[in-house]
Design a protein around this motif. Structure first.
Motif, PDB file in Angstrom:
ATOM      1  N   MET A   1     -35.989 -12.823   7.802  1.00 25.51           N
ATOM      2  CA  MET A   1     -37.267 -13.525   7.848  1.00 25.51           C
ATOM      3  C   MET A   1     -37.078 -14.834   8.623  1.00 25.51           C
ATOM      4  N   THR A   2     -37.960 -15.094   9.565  1.00 28.53           N
ATOM      5  CA  THR A   2     -37.885 -16.311  10.377  1.00 28.53           C
ATOM      6  C   THR A   2     -38.546 -17.473   9.642  1.00 28.53           C
ATOM      7  N   ALA A   3     -37.952 -18.635   9.843  1.00 27.28           N
ATOM      8  CA  ALA A   3     -38.511 -19.830   9.219  1.00 27.28           C
ATOM      9  C   ALA A   3     -39.809 -20.229   9.909  1.00 27.28           C
ATOM     10  N   VAL A   4     -40.741 -20.692   9.134  1.00 31.99           N
ATOM     11  CA  VAL A   4     -42.008 -21.170   9.659  1.00 31.99           C
ATOM     12  C   VAL A   4     -41.788 -22.587  10.197  1.00 31.99           C
ATOM     13  N   PRO A   5     -42.177 -22.861  11.444  1.00 30.40           N
ATOM     14  CA  PRO A   5     -42.023 -24.214  11.971  1.00 30.40           C
ATOM     15  C   PRO A   5     -42.789 -25.219  11.110  1.00 30.40           C
ATOM     16  N   ARG A   6     -42.149 -26.350  10.866  1.00 22.45           N
ATOM     17  CA  ARG A   6     -42.769 -27.402  10.060  1.00 22.45           C
ATOM     18  C   ARG A   6     -42.843 -28.673  10.894  1.00 22.45           C
ATOM     19  N   PHE A   7     -44.006 -29.301  10.850  1.00 23.17           N
ATOM     20  CA  PHE A   7     -44.244 -30.518  11.613  1.00 23.17           C
ATOM     21  C   PHE A   7     -44.796 -31.603  10.694  1.00 23.17           C
ATOM     22  N   THR A   8     -44.622 -32.833  11.123  1.00 27.95           N
ATOM     23  CA  THR A   8     -45.295 -33.968  10.492  1.00 27.95           C
ATOM     24  C   THR A   8     -46.091 -34.663  11.581  1.00 27.95           C
ATOM     25  N   ASP A  20     -57.830 -35.326  17.305  1.00 32.63           N
ATOM     26  CA  ASP A  20     -57.711 -34.457  18.475  1.00 32.63           C
ATOM     27  C   ASP A  20     -56.354 -33.761  18.513  1.00 32.63           C
ATOM     28  N   MET A  21     -55.269 -34.498  18.178  1.00 34.80           N
ATOM     29  CA  MET A  21     -53.955 -33.875  18.223  1.00 34.80           C
ATOM     30  C   MET A  21     -53.826 -32.802  17.149  1.00 34.80           C
ATOM     31  N   LEU A  22     -54.343 -33.058  15.966  1.00 35.38           N
ATOM     32  CA  LEU A  22     -54.290 -32.040  14.916  1.00 35.38           C
ATOM     33  C   LEU A  22     -55.059 -30.795  15.341  1.00 35.38           C
ATOM     34  N   ALA A  23     -56.245 -30.977  15.888  1.00 37.48           N
ATOM     35  CA  ALA A  23     -57.051 -29.835  16.348  1.00 37.48           C
ATOM     36  C   ALA A  23     -56.330 -29.089  17.473  1.00 37.48           C
ATOM     37  N   ALA A  24     -55.699 -29.818  18.391  1.00 40.26           N
ATOM     38  CA  ALA A  24     -54.977 -29.182  19.501  1.00 40.26           C
ATOM     39  C   ALA A  24     -53.773 -28.391  18.977  1.00 40.26           C
ATOM     40  N   LEU A  25     -53.063 -28.954  17.985  1.00 43.80           N
ATOM     41  CA  LEU A  25     -51.929 -28.237  17.385  1.00 43.80           C
ATOM     42  C   LEU A  25     -52.410 -26.962  16.711  1.00 43.80           C
ATOM     43  N   GLN A  26     -53.488 -27.057  15.959  1.00 43.46           N
ATOM     44  CA  GLN A  26     -54.039 -25.881  15.283  1.00 43.46           C
ATOM     45  C   GLN A  26     -54.440 -24.810  16.290  1.00 43.46           C
ATOM     46  N   ALA A  27     -55.112 -25.195  17.368  1.00 45.62           N
ATOM     47  CA  ALA A  27     -55.549 -24.239  18.387  1.00 45.62           C
ATOM     48  C   ALA A  27     -54.348 -23.618  19.106  1.00 45.62           C
ATOM     49  N   PHE A  28     -53.360 -24.443  19.427  1.00 41.55           N
ATOM     50  CA  PHE A  28     -52.163 -23.973  20.124  1.00 41.55           C
ATOM     51  C   PHE A  28     -51.428 -22.933  19.280  1.00 41.55           C
ATOM     52  N   MET A  29     -51.194 -23.252  18.019  1.00 42.53           N
ATOM     53  CA  MET A  29     -50.468 -22.326  17.146  1.00 42.53           C
ATOM     54  C   MET A  29     -51.282 -21.060  16.896  1.00 42.53           C
ATOM     55  N   ALA A  30     -52.613 -21.175  16.827  1.00 48.95           N
ATOM     56  CA  ALA A  30     -53.476 -20.003  16.658  1.00 48.95           C
ATOM     57  C   ALA A  30     -53.380 -19.092  17.881  1.00 48.95           C
TER      58      ALA A  30
END
Length: 89
Positions: A1-8, A20-30
């Motif tokens: 099982m691969t580890a889920v990337p974790r960010f702060t 904006d950065m949170l929304a961009a991160l969410q869109a990028f990962m999606a």
């Protein structure tokens, strides 16, 4: 099982760049279809964080505490961090 990337995401209230950065991160990962975890930390709640990040927020760091980007999401840096090839132009 691969580890889920974790960010702060070091952020502050009423900061449109932070939102904006949170929304961009969410869109990028999606777009990648990749699970991840992100903790949003208000730098103004801790004087040490203010002294470290104050005018740099938003700041995205990885689980090891390495800074990936600030102000805007750097997709190329995030791709490198995740071990992905850069998208063809």
């Amino acid at each position: 099982m691969t580890a889920v990337p974790r960010f702060t995401l070091y952020s502050r209230s009423y900061c449109h760049l932070c939102e904006d950065m949170l929304a961009a991160l969410q869109a990028f990962m999606a777009r990648l279809g990749m699970a991840y975890a992100v903790d949003v930390v208000d730098v103004d709640a801790d004087p040490d964080l203010v002294s470290r990040y104050d005018e740099l927020v938003p700041v995205l760091v990885d689980a090891a505490g390495s800074e990936l980007c600030h102000y805007f999401l750097d997709e190329a840096a995030l791709r490198r961090h995740l071990g992905l090839q850069a998208a063809a132009a």
